[in-house]
Design an enzyme around this catalytic site. Structure first.
Site, PDB file in Angstrom:
ATOM      1  N   ARG A   1      21.939   0.416  -3.446  1.00 45.83           N
ATOM      2  CA  ARG A   1      22.060  -0.875  -2.763  1.00 45.83           C
ATOM      3  C   ARG A   1      22.770  -1.896  -3.640  1.00 45.83           C
ATOM      4  NH1 ARG A   1      17.028  -0.444   0.151  1.00 45.83           N
ATOM      5  NH2 ARG A   1      16.427   1.749   0.052  1.00 45.83           N
TER       6      ARG A   1
ATOM      7  N   ASP B   1       0.808  -1.214   0.000  1.00 48.47           N
ATOM      8  CA  ASP B   1       0.000   0.000   0.000  1.00 48.47           C
ATOM      9  C   ASP B   1       0.843   1.266   0.000  1.00 48.47           C
ATOM     10  OD1 ASP B   1       0.981   0.120   2.597  1.00 48.47           O
ATOM     11  OD2 ASP B   1      -0.921  -0.381   3.551  1.00 48.47           O
TER      12      ASP B   1
ATOM     13  N   ARG C   1      14.391  10.050   5.865  1.00 46.88           N
ATOM     14  CA  ARG C   1      15.701   9.425   6.041  1.00 46.88           C
ATOM     15  C   ARG C   1      16.757  10.243   5.299  1.00 46.88           C
ATOM     16  NH1 ARG C   1      15.073   3.013   5.178  1.00 46.88           N
ATOM     17  NH2 ARG C   1      14.814   3.557   2.983  1.00 46.88           N
TER      18      ARG C   1
ATOM     19  N   ASP D   1      18.786  -6.276  -1.382  1.00 44.03           N
ATOM     20  CA  ASP D   1      18.212  -4.950  -1.615  1.00 44.03           C
ATOM     21  C   ASP D   1      18.223  -4.103  -0.350  1.00 44.03           C
ATOM     22  OD1 ASP D   1      16.118  -7.049  -1.070  1.00 44.03           O
ATOM     23  OD2 ASP D   1      14.903  -5.277  -0.719  1.00 44.03           O
TER      24      ASP D   1
END
Length: 491
Positions: A183, A125, A176, A258
């Site tokens: 990654r 979601d 963040r 990831d």
């Protein structure tokens, strides 16, 4: 410092990569968002004053209602191995990169987590819940206080919007901050596209590993040589990170490729945990039924993930044997950092023959006695002079005493002054860590709009080595109910 987020200098280096690397889109705003907490320490990294955090335009940006001035909002694509299985295309399923703030302290990407669906959300979601958002907000700052490489947290926004997990929870967004959110899985995604793989390598090397381009015998380094140097550098950074995790008793919980930072940062705080009662095979993630990411497995998993990164670099035509040679740096780099950390934690000047046996028996003692990880290490500083606190950690006094006798003999070999040793050990063994029950207390208070526990925890965790009178409960063995707390991938 800037008095408004409108005045920060913003660039968009990731947005300058080819369009296939991302999707440009706006976040999905929350209903009546409220700024629950803002972090002035991280704001200072961005050259933002505390006053800037209280202005409406700051909330507009960190709630996703307005773009970062000068920023180009996007969601990045990547792939990865999840629980050891190739998952194919993934990407920022609930995150939006706002842009890159350039300040005197460096270049910092700002990313909203929980800011709505993207083309990479799959069945999700696009939202984050208050519970997981408070945990990430606190954990990244706790790791920074311990001196462990990590992303940081700038702001925590909440709303009454419902989010459906195991139960109905409320929505939140964490802002963040990191030099980069690239990654291992970003490279895996382009493993069969040499052009895009090369573009990503150039981007990361130019910004974060420029030394990989140093000339060899006066000649510019070839792409293959740059790729090898890059892999070696990432290997060493990752090894040092894992040594820090192990010696802090930290379990990440979901070490998928990831979730592995190309910069060796702790990235993506989901079902993490700082160990209470030590178990060598402790699994912090309730979803990890096979124990793949247990505490004792983390270094080998990190090494496995590095092999997946190396496999992606094969797409540049680099020889497999040359890549494997770079990966051999993992074990010595890990052991060196691991032993250096433990020398400080044990009060030793240097690692010597026999210390591996002493350490193995220490882990065995902690494991069989289910002793508290943090408090057992902390008690070692005074144990040779006053063993009362030390013996409180163990129910088998004879076993603990036998190990303590060996430890005292080892210390005597160095004839180091006790005050010097104790000071070092107390600056290496934290008194306060973000235990799950402490985070839970902050979550429950935050759900009522009370940020007092967040403030208290941040104060303690920013200097976790210094005893703070009046906060004894935060440095105590967890209460019985804490053992029933579970964190999972939905956390």
């Amino acid at each position: 410092m800037k008095e408004s987020i409108q005045n920060v200098r913003v660039e968009n280096s990731f947005a300058n990569l080819p369009p296939s690397f991302y999707t440009r889109l706006s976040p999905q705003p929350l209903t009546e968002p409220r700024l629950l907490h803002a972090n002035p320490e991280v704001a200072a990294l961005l050259d933002l004053s505390p006053a800037a955090l209280a202005k409406p335009d700051f909330l507009d940006v960190v709630a996703g209602n307005q773009p970062l001035p000068g920023g180009q909002t996007l969601a990045a694509v990547y792939s990865g191995h999840q629980f050891g299985i190739w998952a194919g295309q993934l990407g920022d399923g609930r995150a939006h990169l706002l842009g890159e703030v350039v300040s005197p302290s460096g270049r910092w990407e700002l990313q909203l987590k929980g800011s709505g669906r993207t083309p990479y959300s799959r069945m999700g979601d696009g939202r984050a819940v208050l519970r997981s958002s408070v945990r990430e907000y606190l954990a990244s700052e706790a790791m920074a206080g311990l001196g462990i490489a990590t992303t940081r947290a700038l702001a925590l926004v909440v709303s009454n919007d419902p989010v459906y997990r195991e139960t109905v929870e409320t929505a939140a967004i964490v802002t963040r901050v990191s030099p980069s959110f690239v990654r291992f899985g970003s490279f895996e995604h382009w493993s069969s596209s040499p052009e895009n793989l090369g573009a990503l390598l150039d981007y990361v090397v130019d910004r974060h590993y420029p030394e990989c381009r140093d000339a060899v015998d006066g000649a510019p380094a070839t792409q293959a040589r740059v790729a090898l140097r890059f892999l070696r550098a990432v290997t060493v950074r990752t090894a040092r990170l894992l040594a820090d995790w192990q010696t802090a008793g930290f379990c990440h919980g979901v070490m998928n490729t990831d979730n592995m930072s190309i910069l060796g940062l702790t990235l993506d705080y989901g079902p993490y945990g700082f160990m209470d009662a030590f178990q060598v095979d402790h699994v912090c993630n309730h979803s990890d039924s096979q124990g793949r990411y247990a505490w004792n497995a983390q270094p080998s998993v990190a090494n496995w993930n590095l092999y997946r990164l190396a496999s992606a670099l094969l797409g540049l035509g680099v020889e497999a044997d040359a890549l494997k040679e770079q990966l051999q740096e993992f074990e010595p780099a890990f052991l060196q950092a691991y032993r250096n950390n433990l020398c400080r934690k044990l009060g030793l000047l240097a690692w010597t023959d026999g210390d591996d046996d002493l350490l193995d028996d220490w882990w065995r003692l902690l494991h069989t006695q289910k002793a508290d990880f943090t408090l057992s290490f902390r008690s070692l500083a005074q144990a040779p002079l006053d063993s009362a606190q030390f013996f409180q950690r163990f129910h088998d006094r004879d076993a603990a005493g036998a190990w303590l006798d060996r430890y005292v003999q080892r210390l005597a070999q160095e004839q180091r002054p006790d005050p010097e040793r104790i000071e070092q050990m107390n600056r290496s063994n934290p008194l306060y860590v973000l235990r799950n029950h402490l985070a839970e207390g902050a979550i429950r208070a935050a759900a009522q709009g009370d940020v007092g526990e967040i403030d208290t925890l941040l104060k303690l965790l920013r200097d976790p080595y210094t005893e703070q009178p009046g906060h004894e409960a935060y440095a105590a063995v967890p209460p019985e109910w804490a053992g029933r707390l579970e964190v999972s991938c939905s956390s």
